[in-house]
Design a protein around this motif. Structure first.
Motif, PDB file in Angstrom:
ATOM      1  N   ALA A  89      20.645 -26.130 -13.726  1.00 28.98           N
ATOM      2  CA  ALA A  89      21.868 -26.055 -12.934  1.00 28.98           C
ATOM      3  C   ALA A  89      22.218 -24.597 -12.680  1.00 28.98           C
ATOM      4  CB  ALA A  89      23.022 -26.743 -13.675  1.00 28.98           C
ATOM      5  N   LEU A  90      22.520 -24.282 -11.435  1.00 28.57           N
ATOM      6  CA  LEU A  90      23.042 -22.971 -11.053  1.00 28.57           C
ATOM      7  C   LEU A  90      24.433 -23.197 -10.477  1.00 28.57           C
ATOM      8  CD1 LEU A  90      19.898 -21.502  -9.226  1.00 28.57           C
ATOM      9  CD2 LEU A  90      20.536 -21.258 -11.636  1.00 28.57           C
ATOM     10  N   TRP A  91      25.415 -22.463 -10.942  1.00 23.10           N
ATOM     11  CA  TRP A  91      26.796 -22.701 -10.521  1.00 23.10           C
ATOM     12  C   TRP A  91      27.544 -21.385 -10.356  1.00 23.10           C
ATOM     13  CZ3 TRP A  91      30.100 -20.493 -13.912  1.00 23.10           C
ATOM     14  CH2 TRP A  91      29.636 -20.267 -15.214  1.00 23.10           C
ATOM     15  N   TRP A  92      28.627 -21.424  -9.613  1.00 27.09           N
ATOM     16  CA  TRP A  92      29.461 -20.239  -9.415  1.00 27.09           C
ATOM     17  C   TRP A  92      30.877 -20.668  -9.055  1.00 27.09           C
ATOM     18  CZ3 TRP A  92      25.240 -21.707  -6.570  1.00 27.09           C
ATOM     19  CH2 TRP A  92      25.488 -22.204  -5.291  1.00 27.09           C
ATOM     20  N   ASP A  93      31.841 -19.855  -9.421  1.00 29.50           N
ATOM     21  CA  ASP A  93      33.237 -20.046  -9.046  1.00 29.50           C
ATOM     22  C   ASP A  93      33.850 -18.661  -8.823  1.00 29.50           C
ATOM     23  OD1 ASP A  93      34.011 -18.975 -11.531  1.00 29.50           O
ATOM     24  OD2 ASP A  93      34.321 -20.930 -12.447  1.00 29.50           O
ATOM     25  N   PRO A  94      35.143 -18.555  -8.514  1.00 26.79           N
ATOM     26  CA  PRO A  94      35.700 -17.235  -8.223  1.00 26.79           C
ATOM     27  C   PRO A  94      35.649 -16.252  -9.388  1.00 26.79           C
ATOM     28  CG  PRO A  94      37.119 -18.961  -7.352  1.00 26.79           C
ATOM     29  CD  PRO A  94      36.096 -19.637  -8.212  1.00 26.79           C
ATOM     30  N   HIS A  95      35.430 -16.744 -10.600  1.00 22.79           N
ATOM     31  CA  HIS A  95      35.512 -15.872 -11.770  1.00 22.79           C
ATOM     32  C   HIS A  95      34.171 -15.617 -12.462  1.00 22.79           C
ATOM     33  CE1 HIS A  95      39.771 -16.557 -11.252  1.00 22.79           C
ATOM     34  NE2 HIS A  95      39.581 -17.858 -11.386  1.00 22.79           N
ATOM     35  N   ARG A  96      33.226 -16.533 -12.299  1.00 21.07           N
ATOM     36  CA  ARG A  96      31.965 -16.416 -13.029  1.00 21.07           C
ATOM     37  C   ARG A  96      30.840 -17.067 -12.228  1.00 21.07           C
ATOM     38  NH1 ARG A  96      32.120 -19.410 -18.296  1.00 21.07           N
ATOM     39  NH2 ARG A  96      33.222 -20.940 -17.005  1.00 21.07           N
ATOM     40  N   ALA A  97      29.622 -16.876 -12.717  1.00 22.33           N
ATOM     41  CA  ALA A  97      28.458 -17.598 -12.210  1.00 22.33           C
ATOM     42  C   ALA A  97      27.485 -17.721 -13.363  1.00 22.33           C
ATOM     43  CB  ALA A  97      27.817 -16.861 -11.035  1.00 22.33           C
ATOM     44  N   GLY A  98      26.626 -18.733 -13.302  1.00 22.31           N
ATOM     45  CA  GLY A  98      25.715 -18.889 -14.425  1.00 22.31           C
ATOM     46  C   GLY A  98      24.690 -19.984 -14.224  1.00 22.31           C
ATOM     47  N   LEU A 157      26.849 -13.101  -8.389  1.00 23.62           N
ATOM     48  CA  LEU A 157      26.034 -13.800  -7.404  1.00 23.62           C
ATOM     49  C   LEU A 157      24.713 -13.074  -7.179  1.00 23.62           C
ATOM     50  CD1 LEU A 157      28.812 -14.784  -4.851  1.00 23.62           C
ATOM     51  CD2 LEU A 157      27.786 -16.192  -6.645  1.00 23.62           C
ATOM     52  N   GLY A 158      24.753 -11.753  -7.254  1.00 23.77           N
ATOM     53  CA  GLY A 158      23.512 -10.989  -7.166  1.00 23.77           C
ATOM     54  C   GLY A 158      22.583 -11.299  -8.319  1.00 23.77           C
ATOM     55  N   ARG A 159      23.154 -11.534  -9.496  1.00 21.01           N
ATOM     56  CA  ARG A 159      22.345 -11.908 -10.661  1.00 21.01           C
ATOM     57  C   ARG A 159      21.642 -13.250 -10.414  1.00 21.01           C
ATOM     58  NH1 ARG A 159      22.468  -7.889 -14.967  1.00 21.01           N
ATOM     59  NH2 ARG A 159      24.570  -7.019 -15.054  1.00 21.01           N
ATOM     60  N   LEU A 160      22.376 -14.217  -9.861  1.00 22.98           N
ATOM     61  CA  LEU A 160      21.765 -15.510  -9.581  1.00 22.98           C
ATOM     62  C   LEU A 160      20.656 -15.388  -8.535  1.00 22.98           C
ATOM     63  CD1 LEU A 160      24.559 -18.258  -9.493  1.00 22.98           C
ATOM     64  CD2 LEU A 160      22.857 -17.808 -11.268  1.00 22.98           C
ATOM     65  N   PRO A 176      15.936 -22.797   3.399  1.00 21.88           N
ATOM     66  CA  PRO A 176      16.739 -21.680   3.899  1.00 21.88           C
ATOM     67  C   PRO A 176      18.230 -22.010   3.885  1.00 21.88           C
ATOM     68  CG  PRO A 176      14.853 -22.061   5.318  1.00 21.88           C
ATOM     69  CD  PRO A 176      14.891 -23.199   4.356  1.00 21.88           C
ATOM     70  N   GLY A 177      19.027 -21.043   3.474  1.00 23.33           N
ATOM     71  CA  GLY A 177      20.479 -21.214   3.493  1.00 23.33           C
ATOM     72  C   GLY A 177      21.090 -21.656   2.185  1.00 23.33           C
ATOM     73  N   LEU A 178      20.264 -22.057   1.215  1.00 24.99           N
ATOM     74  CA  LEU A 178      20.812 -22.433  -0.092  1.00 24.99           C
ATOM     75  C   LEU A 178      20.987 -21.155  -0.915  1.00 24.99           C
ATOM     76  CD1 LEU A 178      19.071 -25.780  -1.086  1.00 24.99           C
ATOM     77  CD2 LEU A 178      21.145 -25.357   0.222  1.00 24.99           C
ATOM     78  N   THR A 179      22.117 -20.525  -0.710  1.00 23.64           N
ATOM     79  CA  THR A 179      22.376 -19.207  -1.275  1.00 23.64           C
ATOM     80  C   THR A 179      23.528 -19.263  -2.261  1.00 23.64           C
ATOM     81  OG1 THR A 179      21.715 -18.255   0.847  1.00 23.64           O
ATOM     82  CG2 THR A 179      22.878 -16.802  -0.693  1.00 23.64           C
ATOM     83  N   PRO A 180      23.349 -18.755  -3.484  1.00 18.58           N
ATOM     84  CA  PRO A 180      24.474 -18.695  -4.423  1.00 18.58           C
ATOM     85  C   PRO A 180      25.668 -17.975  -3.810  1.00 18.58           C
ATOM     86  CG  PRO A 180      22.428 -18.185  -5.555  1.00 18.58           C
ATOM     87  CD  PRO A 180      22.095 -18.248  -4.097  1.00 18.58           C
ATOM     88  N   GLY A 181      26.839 -18.559  -3.974  1.00 20.57           N
ATOM     89  CA  GLY A 181      28.058 -18.010  -3.406  1.00 20.57           C
ATOM     90  C   GLY A 181      28.535 -18.747  -2.178  1.00 20.57           C
ATOM     91  N   ALA A 182      27.656 -19.535  -1.565  1.00 23.84           N
ATOM     92  CA  ALA A 182      28.040 -20.269  -0.365  1.00 23.84           C
ATOM     93  C   ALA A 182      28.953 -21.435  -0.715  1.00 23.84           C
ATOM     94  CB  ALA A 182      26.791 -20.779   0.352  1.00 23.84           C
TER      95      ALA A 182
END
Length: 281
Positions: A89-98, A157-160, A176-182
């Motif tokens: 699982a790869l996830w992100w929100d306004p405060h963290r990503a992981g 997001l750069g780390r992901l 294409p287009g599946l980018t962390p942060g979207a």
């Protein structure tokens, strides 16, 4: 009225979005029946050689019911329970990503970063992550170690994205287009533009816990290692772990962890029943 290009990267206004991707080291045909047990509507597509990606159309985090990292860890665990392949699982929100990696019945391993890229996980967790996916044997594997070090020039997001770059060496090739942060809408538009994408919706969506166990049982009973005499001890451990995990998930209103607990109960119970009905000399 202009429409969003699913091939484009996330706009600046998308930066605070909450989103997630689920990667499974298996072909879509193998992942599809297991993904149905999550009882969540998702888009499923191929993501490279022997990899698949699931994009949730929604989730408890969009309703503010539960943090995205907790839900995705539970879902990854449920996808990997009883399966011969890992789920990431790869996830992100306004405060963290992981990330959260689940492999069979082993304890999930996770790592996260604060929004500015500050590492907030344990180095040992990243080493375990690499070992379980055999990333430590790939060229450039030392890049994983850099992800656990401070870097003022790289945000979460750069780390992901850097992690995904390394995963390409393990065969991952996201559409294409599946980018962390979207945002979720962007992710769905991108994956639906990929050839062969299918929609996954669990049977009896919104059904009872008993229905979830039955669905899990029908799938698990078909797995090739059912009935192995060595599975009896493991089956007892699965039942013992499934009871408190299901209770915890229900108490916390966590669909991911509840499903994982139900699958443990279903698999353990079925394995015990099968072995009792088919004793071996």
């Amino acid at each position: 009225m202009p429409t969003e290009d699913p091939q484009a990267g996330p706009r600046a206004s998308d930066a605070p979005s909450t989103g997630a991707l689920l990667l499974c080291r298996a072909a879509p045909d193998a992942v599809a029946p297991v993904a149905q047990l999550l009882r969540e509507r998702m888009a499923l597509a191929g993501a490279g050689h022997d990899w698949s990606v699931l994009v949730p159309e929604g989730g408890p985090w969009l309703r503010g019911a539960e943090p995205v990292d907790r839900v995705l860890t539970g879902w990854a665990t449920a996808l990997a329970v009883g399966a011969p392949w890992p789920a990431l699982a790869l996830w992100w929100d306004p405060h963290r990503a992981g990330l959260a990696l689940a492999c069979g019945f082993r304890r999930p391993v996770g790592y996260d970063w604060l929004a500015d890229g500050t590492p907030a996980g344990e180095d040992e967790a990243m080493r375990t992550f690499a070992a379980r996916l055999d990333l430590d044997t790939l060229p450039g594997a030392q890049a994983l170690g850099r992800l656990t070090q401070p870097d003022a020039a790289t945000d979460a997001l750069g780390r992901l994205r850097a992690l995904l770059g390394l995963l390409t060496r393990a065969g991952v090739a996201l559409p294409p287009g599946l980018t962390p942060g979207a945002a979720t809408s962007h992710l769905l538009g991108a994956v639906q533009a990929s050839p062969g994408t299918r929609t996954i919706e669990g049977p009896g969506r919104g059904g009872t816990a008993a229905e979830a166990v039955a669905d899990g049982g029908r799938l698990i009973a078909c797995l090739p290692w059912s009935g192995d005499p060595r599975a009896s001890a493991l089956a007892l451990a699965q039942v013992a772990a499934g009871v408190p995990l299901t209770a915890w998930g229900v108490r916390r209103h966590s669909p991911g962890w509840t499903t994982a607990g139900l699958l443990l109960l279903a698999h353990g119970g079925l394995s015990l029943t099968y072995n009792l009905a088919h004793p071996r000399d």
